[in-house]
Write an enzyme that holds these catalytic residues in place. Sequence first.
Site, PDB file in Angstrom:
ATOM      1  N   HIS A  74      -3.536  -5.300   0.284  1.00  0.00           N
ATOM      2  CA  HIS A  74      -2.902  -5.798   1.514  1.00  0.00           C
ATOM      3  C   HIS A  74      -2.942  -7.330   1.541  1.00  0.00           C
ATOM      4  O   HIS A  74      -3.932  -7.902   2.004  1.00  0.00           O
ATOM      5  CB  HIS A  74      -3.660  -5.295   2.743  1.00  0.00           C
ATOM      6  CG  HIS A  74      -3.527  -3.838   2.989  1.00  0.00           C
ATOM      7  ND1 HIS A  74      -2.716  -3.320   3.959  1.00  0.00           N
ATOM      8  CD2 HIS A  74      -4.117  -2.777   2.390  1.00  0.00           C
ATOM      9  CE1 HIS A  74      -2.812  -2.000   3.951  1.00  0.00           C
ATOM     10  NE2 HIS A  74      -3.654  -1.650   3.008  1.00  0.00           N
ATOM     11  N   CYS A  97       0.828  -1.198   0.000  1.00  0.00           N
ATOM     12  CA  CYS A  97       0.000   0.000   0.000  1.00  0.00           C
ATOM     13  C   CYS A  97       0.876   1.268   0.000  1.00  0.00           C
ATOM     14  O   CYS A  97       1.477   1.558  -1.017  1.00  0.00           O
ATOM     15  CB  CYS A  97      -1.010  -0.047   1.141  1.00  0.00           C
ATOM     16  SG  CYS A  97      -2.481   0.911   0.744  1.00  0.00           S
ATOM     17  N   GLU A 108      -1.465  -9.256   3.497  1.00  0.00           N
ATOM     18  CA  GLU A 108      -1.355  -9.787   4.871  1.00  0.00           C
ATOM     19  C   GLU A 108      -2.699 -10.151   5.492  1.00  0.00           C
ATOM     20  O   GLU A 108      -2.743 -10.975   6.404  1.00  0.00           O
ATOM     21  CB  GLU A 108      -0.596  -8.792   5.767  1.00  0.00           C
ATOM     22  CG  GLU A 108      -1.331  -7.510   6.154  1.00  0.00           C
ATOM     23  CD  GLU A 108      -1.213  -6.380   5.136  1.00  0.00           C
ATOM     24  OE1 GLU A 108      -0.931  -6.660   3.957  1.00  0.00           O
ATOM     25  OE2 GLU A 108      -1.424  -5.207   5.514  1.00  0.00           O
TER      26      GLU A 108
HETATM   27  N1  GLN Z   1      -2.168   6.560   2.637  1.00  0.00           N
HETATM   28  C1  GLN Z   1      -2.258   5.778   1.438  1.00  0.00           C
HETATM   29  C2  GLN Z   1      -3.622   5.898   0.773  1.00  0.00           C
HETATM   30  O1  GLN Z   1      -4.583   6.262   1.416  1.00  0.00           O
HETATM   31  C3  GLN Z   1      -1.905   4.333   1.716  1.00  0.00           C
HETATM   32  C4  GLN Z   1      -2.868   3.647   2.624  1.00  0.00           C
HETATM   33  C5  GLN Z   1      -2.325   2.370   3.215  1.00  0.00           C
HETATM   34  O2  GLN Z   1      -1.120   2.159   3.270  1.00  0.00           O
HETATM   35  N2  GLN Z   1      -3.199   1.531   3.739  1.00  0.00           N
HETATM   36  O3  GLN Z   1      -3.754   5.617  -0.396  1.00  0.00           O
END
Ligand code: GLN
Length: 537
Positions: A510, A384, A512
């Site tokens: 994600h 992310c 995970e």
């Molecule tokens: N802050 C980034 C976004 O909102 C990444 C979010 C995250 O790492 N879950 O796109």
Amino acid sequence: MSNSTKYIFVTGGVTSSLGKGIISASLAKLLQARGYTVTIQKLDPYINIDPGTLNPYEHGECYVTNDGAETDLDLGHYERFLNVNTSQANNVTTGKIYQSVIDKERRGEFLGKTVQVIPHITDEIKERIQLLGKSGDFEIIITEIGGTVGDIESLPYIESVRQMMWEFPDDCLVIHLTLVPFLAAAGELKTKPTQHSVKSLLEVGVQPDILVCRTEHHLDSTIRKKIAQFCNVKPTAVIESIDAASIYEVPLLMQQEELDKVVLQKLDLPAIGDTELAEWKGFLEKLKNPKHIVKIGLVGKYIELKDSYKSIVESFIHAGAYNDCLVELEWIHSDGVTLANVEEKLAGLDGVLVAPGFGSRGIKGKINTIQYVRENNIPFLGICLGMQCAVVEFARNVIGWKDAHTTEIEKDCSHPVINIMADQLNVEDYGGTMRLGAYKCQLKADSKIGEAYNQEIISERHRHRYEFNNEYLAEFEKHGMMATGKNPETGLVEVVELPNHPWFVGTQFHPEYKSTVERPHPLFLAFVKAAIDNKRD
Ligand code: GLN
């Protein structure tokens, strides 16, 4: 098997952090192995609607379900143990309960009555508890009640349990977790805190059926008898929960203590089915006997509270075990990584994961880390925000756009390589408004990620507002950063890779959240394997 759904409530006494989530998940695992369909629900007594807007320092990781709920991290344990997806209905907070009751009041549904904690709030709680039961998908619902008995916030939940036990006496059961401390000066285990905790429960009308006693030393029969006598339970219903080396040992410890048998007997259900847990034991065997060791750096800004990255840590445990490998995590604070010290900070690491996150703190350190691992061929997984930083780093240092950035940090930058998503532009409320939950992604077969999954269409969970800016994609690919996974409907870039690097993968999703004991995640498996293959001595 019985026709009606059975409800098991898990409450906690004496102190927090006794491991209610792990005990709930372990019991669920044992019942599941016997052939029962089980799910676990967490009731959280705080007033936030969900933990999505909570700082990780407050509450640890925010877990995300397939259907896009932002939840307590215990739901991650439930999925990792049971290998069954949870949903919105599996996490209820006081905020959600009150919001729903107040909405009903505004719609006039209470017909002019005074709206009160009893019965309106407790009715709403009981409805939420029975929602999963009524779905018809589960024979047994385990409901874990957050907080500790005696907390003001928990009272309506305990009262709801009391009412349900009264309404469905044959279908409900209460397990109470307590602490049996060892007083070194006296050289003795002490039962008094457990006695007091059960008294607190009795004061609000709930007699627990089973006591699970967290302890550092074995409970002998004298202690068990004493607890049983003072707390109105049978000695066989006093279950020892001794500290374990790994949370994954706990189902086997609970099996030795016959927790599942006592539960089934009390619910009048047959103690049938498998008690071998062969697959689970196979995993534990591998976990305990690694043939390799790798060191992986976890670079993030919330590392003082390791629970902030719970699912990532557990994914490494799963992927490590299946690779016959012990993954030693080195926690690196992104705030402190500079170009001058990066070599020293990453010395001896066989792989680096740059963590998800929000906001500007720590961004520079993440970008410096990625530049170093890219230039030094160290296996890298960016998740992310970690992936977004990899895109920014590549734009600046390979393509040469020194001013490239994400608009999350620099709104008006001239090369916004990571940009706010179109449907996020008019979002005003912060809670529950990100791109959340499972989306499909199409993978290029001829890529690291394609190899890892060995599948063309995958589904992974998301939690973000910003995305790769497709206007720049051609330029990135020309310079060697490839989009190897895209949303098949929208074309959003979900995965980037560097084919000229031993293993460099960034994912907007994600991975995970989907790794479980019996289904370790393919991407973590491949990343750990890459770290073993590229081990630096
Ligand atoms: N802050 C980034 C976004 O909102 C990444 C979010 C995250 O790492 N879950 O796109």
